[in-house]
Design a protein around this motif. Structure first.
Motif, PDB file in Angstrom:
ATOM      1  N   ALA A  27       0.826  -1.204   0.000  1.00  0.00           N
ATOM      2  CA  ALA A  27       0.000   0.000   0.000  1.00  0.00           C
ATOM      3  C   ALA A  27       0.863   1.257   0.000  1.00  0.00           C
ATOM      4  CB  ALA A  27      -0.934   0.007   1.213  1.00  0.00           C
ATOM      5  N   ASN A  28       1.907   1.287   0.818  1.00  0.00           N
ATOM      6  CA  ASN A  28       2.797   2.449   0.847  1.00  0.00           C
ATOM      7  C   ASN A  28       3.564   2.596  -0.453  1.00  0.00           C
ATOM      8  OD1 ASN A  28       2.098   3.415   3.342  1.00  0.00           O
ATOM      9  ND2 ASN A  28       3.661   2.243   4.422  1.00  0.00           N
ATOM     10  N   LYS A  29       3.983   1.481  -1.043  1.00  0.00           N
ATOM     11  CA  LYS A  29       4.711   1.532  -2.303  1.00  0.00           C
ATOM     12  C   LYS A  29       3.805   2.067  -3.412  1.00  0.00           C
ATOM     13  CE  LYS A  29       7.919  -1.253  -4.953  1.00  0.00           C
ATOM     14  NZ  LYS A  29       8.578  -2.546  -5.055  1.00  0.00           N
ATOM     15  N   ALA A  30       2.552   1.629  -3.415  1.00  0.00           N
ATOM     16  CA  ALA A  30       1.608   2.113  -4.420  1.00  0.00           C
ATOM     17  C   ALA A  30       1.365   3.610  -4.258  1.00  0.00           C
ATOM     18  CB  ALA A  30       0.289   1.345  -4.320  1.00  0.00           C
ATOM     19  N   SER A  94       5.330   6.510   7.105  1.00  0.00           N
ATOM     20  CA  SER A  94       5.487   6.474   5.657  1.00  0.00           C
ATOM     21  C   SER A  94       6.760   7.221   5.317  1.00  0.00           C
ATOM     22  CB  SER A  94       4.288   7.146   4.983  1.00  0.00           C
ATOM     23  OG  SER A  94       4.513   7.332   3.606  1.00  0.00           O
ATOM     24  N   LYS A  95       7.266   6.999   4.139  1.00  0.00           N
ATOM     25  CA  LYS A  95       8.496   7.671   3.738  1.00  0.00           C
ATOM     26  C   LYS A  95       8.288   9.183   3.634  1.00  0.00           C
ATOM     27  CE  LYS A  95      11.170   5.718   0.605  1.00  0.00           C
ATOM     28  NZ  LYS A  95      11.739   5.301  -0.693  1.00  0.00           N
ATOM     29  N   VAL A 100       0.316   8.046  11.543  1.00  0.00           N
ATOM     30  CA  VAL A 100       0.178   8.122  12.996  1.00  0.00           C
ATOM     31  C   VAL A 100       1.443   8.756  13.568  1.00  0.00           C
ATOM     32  CG1 VAL A 100      -0.089   6.781  15.117  1.00  0.00           C
ATOM     33  CG2 VAL A 100      -1.347   6.135  13.065  1.00  0.00           C
ATOM     34  N   GLY A 101       2.579   8.312  13.064  1.00  0.00           N
ATOM     35  CA  GLY A 101       3.874   8.862  13.461  1.00  0.00           C
ATOM     36  C   GLY A 101       4.420   9.742  12.351  1.00  0.00           C
ATOM     37  N   PRO A 102       5.573  10.338  12.568  1.00  0.00           N
ATOM     38  CA  PRO A 102       6.139  11.249  11.575  1.00  0.00           C
ATOM     39  C   PRO A 102       6.614  10.516  10.325  1.00  0.00           C
ATOM     40  CG  PRO A 102       7.733  10.830  13.300  1.00  0.00           C
ATOM     41  CD  PRO A 102       6.455  10.184  13.737  1.00  0.00           C
ATOM     42  N   ALA A 103       6.665  11.254   9.212  1.00  0.00           N
ATOM     43  CA  ALA A 103       7.234  10.723   7.976  1.00  0.00           C
ATOM     44  C   ALA A 103       8.739  10.567   8.161  1.00  0.00           C
ATOM     45  CB  ALA A 103       6.941  11.667   6.813  1.00  0.00           C
ATOM     46  N   TYR A 104       9.319   9.599   7.496  1.00  0.00           N
ATOM     47  CA  TYR A 104      10.754   9.357   7.626  1.00  0.00           C
ATOM     48  C   TYR A 104      11.571  10.567   7.181  1.00  0.00           C
ATOM     49  CZ  TYR A 104       9.613   4.438   8.399  1.00  0.00           C
ATOM     50  OH  TYR A 104       9.120   3.269   8.899  1.00  0.00           O
ATOM     51  N   SER A 158      19.135   8.644   5.912  1.00  0.00           N
ATOM     52  CA  SER A 158      19.644   8.851   4.548  1.00  0.00           C
ATOM     53  C   SER A 158      18.616   9.538   3.655  1.00  0.00           C
ATOM     54  CB  SER A 158      20.062   7.524   3.921  1.00  0.00           C
ATOM     55  OG  SER A 158      18.936   6.772   3.525  1.00  0.00           O
ATOM     56  N   LEU A 159      17.389   9.655   4.121  1.00  0.00           N
ATOM     57  CA  LEU A 159      16.318  10.249   3.310  1.00  0.00           C
ATOM     58  C   LEU A 159      16.246  11.768   3.446  1.00  0.00           C
ATOM     59  CD1 LEU A 159      13.514   7.664   4.113  1.00  0.00           C
ATOM     60  CD2 LEU A 159      14.924   7.796   2.061  1.00  0.00           C
ATOM     61  N   LYS A 160      17.206  12.355   4.126  1.00  0.00           N
ATOM     62  CA  LYS A 160      17.216  13.808   4.328  1.00  0.00           C
ATOM     63  C   LYS A 160      17.173  14.519   2.984  1.00  0.00           C
ATOM     64  CE  LYS A 160      19.378  17.424   6.971  1.00  0.00           C
ATOM     65  NZ  LYS A 160      20.295  17.697   8.055  1.00  0.00           N
TER      66      LYS A 160
END
Length: 161
Positions: A27-30, A94-95, A100-104, A158-160
């Protein structure tokens, strides 16, 4: 009343996490690929001239110097990403979007990729926590090894942008 709302919120989180990790990852990938496909033409058009100019001005030694680091970063990224996909992280995170929590990407923006922060965040993943990103607590993951938690954190940081 507040207690009732809190219990209902926790119940909603619990029910959302009942999906299998594979279903959440799919679902997240889509969702991520749908976002990427809608913004890809604008991004591609904006970066094409800069890439062409950079390629024309580049010297031969520069690409050779950066090439060895790229595979190591990709391997580290894929290991952390794979660990996240296997765990229940995608139920609340999620990325790119706050669930619910923060995005990466928001976590990566807040914490520099230092050894101290990697240790701290790995400990938070294992022990759980509350209060940094809001009132909803993060579930502890006591069965997760410290090394796996560190790999997850390295990927997230690493997603900064």
């Amino acid at each position: 009343m507040k207690r009732t709302l809190f219990v209902l919120g926790c119940l909603a989180i619990f029910m959302a996490s009942c999906a299998s990790p594979e279903e959440r990852a799919a679902a997240n990938k889509a969702a991520d690929s749908a976002k990427a496909s809608t913004s890809a033409p604008a991004t591609e058009a904006a970066t094409t001239p800069a890439t062409t100019d950079t390629a024309a001005k580049a010297t031969t030694p520069a690409p050779a110097a950066t090439t060895p680091a790229a595979p190591a970063a990709a391997a580290e990224k894929s290991k952390g990403e794979a660990l996240i996909a296997k765990a229940d992280c995608l139920a609340c995170h999620s990325k790119t979007q706050k669930l619910v929590g923060p995005a990466y990407v928001n976590v990566a923006g807040k914490y520099p990729a230092t050894d101290e922060n990697i240790e701290h965040l790995a400990d938070k993943i294992i022990a759980g926590g509350q209060g940094v990103w809001g009132a909803i607590p993060m579930t502890p993951h006591p069965t997760l090894s410290k090394d796996d938690a560190k790999e997850m954190v390295k990927y997230i940081l690493s997603l900064k942008k």
